[in-house]
Design a protein around this motif. Structure first.
Motif: not given
Length: 454
Positions: A163-176
């Protein structure tokens, strides 16, 4: 009973020292809204929230007028939506329709924010949890008042590194998704270790499954009051310093207790807790960093900062618990960068780094909060920062959190503007050395040895 001297003293705090009740938060259980049909889920959620919260804003404004106490925000927290939508939602887009419903309900009743677009995945993810998490960027981009949180670890269960790995990706996606507004979607997204069930503050508020059907939680805030009190004991011993902070925290919490009890009575909803956190704003004189400077530091971030923050946090809690029978939530000192002008000044002066902020989170109430970083930061780097912060919370048996904002198109030396209570922030440098092999291992970091209490 509160006597006339306390009333006059409180009026002075409000008029000159930025004392306010930061939020009245109505917690609402949505467990009875579960259904296998998505349209019925949305209908039930909207109906329950708009009925339960129909008088919340009006009552908050009435109390504010009658007592002369500013109540800055009226908010709602709900049961983590991953639990509510699991039976009906088959895709991330399905979950996003629930975010739309929450936003529509928040607008209808007039609250500032609604929290609980959340998942609790400290030990593992259900398919519903993962679908909700993957819907977060879409949901935050198309709603105005919805806040999201994900609990990734706990002292009892360890850290869910998948989940930690996934949230790194999700935070970047939310930023985009929200890059046109300095990646503002990330300001409404926080990840936790040891998330409390009764936190009234956004973006991390959700209504825990252990809570009653409805509950009133209040968050108070008074960094300016504490700083003014400490100005009067400048140069005195640590004993005098500690006594002054405790007495001030007691007075601030009494104001919150009064508002909470009155809101509970008028709404006919049980009183839950007072969260006595020192939550700063961008306003001059309303800064936790300024308190640290008053204790004796040139800037927040100077040697001695972690010790000063530990002292402040502990004395705030000691004073607050004497003022209310039910203290909960986070309760202590917040150290967000963008929401605290003193923190912004410290970063700009080069006194405060991301690494020093991480050290400070060992002793404060939350964690790495409202920190703008370069938009080209790798997802694995974000995950590594999250993992470090989750480990601090897990090992120290405390709540920690991360609210990072990778601002797309901006880099160190640039500035991000979020507006209102969210403030503005300089883009802070991030350690560029790679941690992807660590993040990509998969699985779980086990709970520490002292977690075994049974």
């Amino acid at each position: 009973m509160i006597n006339i001297f306390e009333v006059n003293e409180t009026n002075k705090m409000i008029e000159k020292e930025n004392l306010d009740v930061r939020t009245i938060t109505l917690g609402i259980s949505l467990l009875d809204c579960v259904d296998s049909d998505l349209s019925r889920v949305n209908e039930k959620i909207y109906r329950k929230i708009t009925h339960a919260a129909k008088n919340l804003v009006q009552v908050g404004e009435e109390i504010s007028r009658e007592y002369g106490i500013p109540i800055v925000n009226k908010r709602i927290s709900v049961t983590p939506i991953a639990l509510i939508g699991g039976a009906a939602c088959k895709t991330p887009a399905d979950f996003a329709t629930i975010a739309d419903t929450l936003d529509k309900a928040a607008h209808e009743v007039g609250v500032n924010f609604i929290g609980g677009y959340s998942a609790l995945v400290s030990k593992g993810m259900t398919s519903a949890d993962e679908l909700l998490i993957r819907s977060i960027p879409m949901a935050l981009a198309r709603t105005e008042r919805v806040c999201s949180s994900v609990n990734l670890g706990s002292t009892k269960t360890g850290i869910n590194m998948d989940a930690v790995k996934l949230m790194g990706e999700i935070i970047l996606e939310a930023a985009e998704y929200t890059k046109e507004t300095d990646s503002s979607g990330c300001t409404k997204l926080v990840v936790f270790c040891n998330a409390p069930d009764d936190n009234p503050f956004m973006a991390g508020a959700f209504h825990g499954v252990t809570e009653a059907d409805q509950i009133i939680n209040v968050g108070v805030s008074g960094p300016g009051v504490v700083k003014t009190a400490l100005e009067k004991v400048r140069g005195e011993s640590f004993e005098v310093l500690c006594e002054t902070i405790k007495k001030t925290a007691f007075k601030v919490t009494r104001v919150g207790q009064l508002v909470a009890k009155e809101a509970s009575r008028r709404l006919g909803i049980p009183f839950g807790i007072v969260d006595l956190s020192l939550a700063p704003t961008p306003a001059i004189g309303d800064s936790v960093a300024d308190i640290l400077c008053e204790i004796g530091l040139e800037y927040a971030g100077a040697p001695g900062t972690t010790a000063a923050l530990a002292l402040l946090n502990d004395q705030v809690k000691k004073g607050g618990v004497m003022a209310s029978s039910y203290v909960g939530g986070l309760s202590g000192a917040f150290i967000p960068v963008s929401e605290d002008q003193g923190m912004i000044d410290a970063v700009s002066a080069g006194a405060l780094t991301l690494e020093k902020l991480e050290a400070m989170t060992c002793v404060c109430s939350v964690g790495l909060d409202m920190i703008a970083i370069p938009g080209d930061t790798k997802a694995t780097t974000i995950s590594g920062i999250i993992a470090d912060e989750m480990a601090i919370g897990m090992v120290n048996q405390k709540t920690t959190a991360v609210r990072l904002i990778p601002v797309i198109g901006k880099t160190v030396g640039d500035h991000a503007e979020f507006g209102g209570l969210l403030g503005h922030a300089p883009i802070m440098p991030v350690n560029q050395f790679d941690c992807s092999a660590f993040v990509n291992r998969g699985g779980r970091i086990p709970a520490p040895i002292h977690s075994f209490k049974n």
